[in-house]
Write a protein that holds these residues in place. Structure first.
Motif, short mmCIF file in Angstrom:
data_model
loop_
_atom_site.label_atom_id
_atom_site.label_comp_id
_atom_site.label_asym_id
_atom_site.label_seq_id
_atom_site.Cartn_x
_atom_site.Cartn_y
_atom_site.Cartn_z
N LEU A 1 -5.40 -4.65 -6.03
CA LEU A 1 -5.97 -5.14 -7.28
C LEU A 1 -7.50 -5.15 -7.19
O LEU A 1 -8.19 -4.75 -8.14
N SER B 1 -1.06 -6.62 -2.26
CA SER B 1 -1.17 -6.67 -3.71
C SER B 1 -2.59 -7.03 -4.12
O SER B 1 -3.19 -6.39 -4.99
N SER C 1 -0.22 -2.31 -6.74
CA SER C 1 -0.45 -3.75 -6.76
C SER C 1 0.76 -4.49 -7.33
O SER C 1 1.21 -5.49 -6.76
N LEU D 1 -2.78 0.23 -9.83
CA LEU D 1 -2.07 -0.84 -10.55
C LEU D 1 -0.58 -0.85 -10.22
O LEU D 1 0.01 -1.92 -10.06
#
Length: 55
Positions: free
Chosen positions: A15, A11, A41, A38
């Motif tokens: 990001l 994640s 993530s 996005l």
């Protein structure tokens, strides 16, 4: 590394990749790529929290 650690690591990685693409302009204006990063993530972050609550 445990499974939840992998989820949080991935994640954070996606990001950071999003932030690099957003603020450096390496790929021009790839709206679909930023949305994809996005989504990845958020998915790994939610999976990490769900895995934590199972234990």
């Amino acid at each position: 590394m445990s499974k939840k650690t992998n989820y949080f690591f991935l994640s954070g990685f996606f990001l950071v990749a999003f932030l690099v693409v957003q603020f450096t302009g390496i790929y021009g204006n790839p709206g679909w790529f930023k949305a994809f990063l996005l989504i990845l993530s958020a998915t790994f972050l939610i999976s990490g929290f769900a895995d934590r609550k199972k234990e």
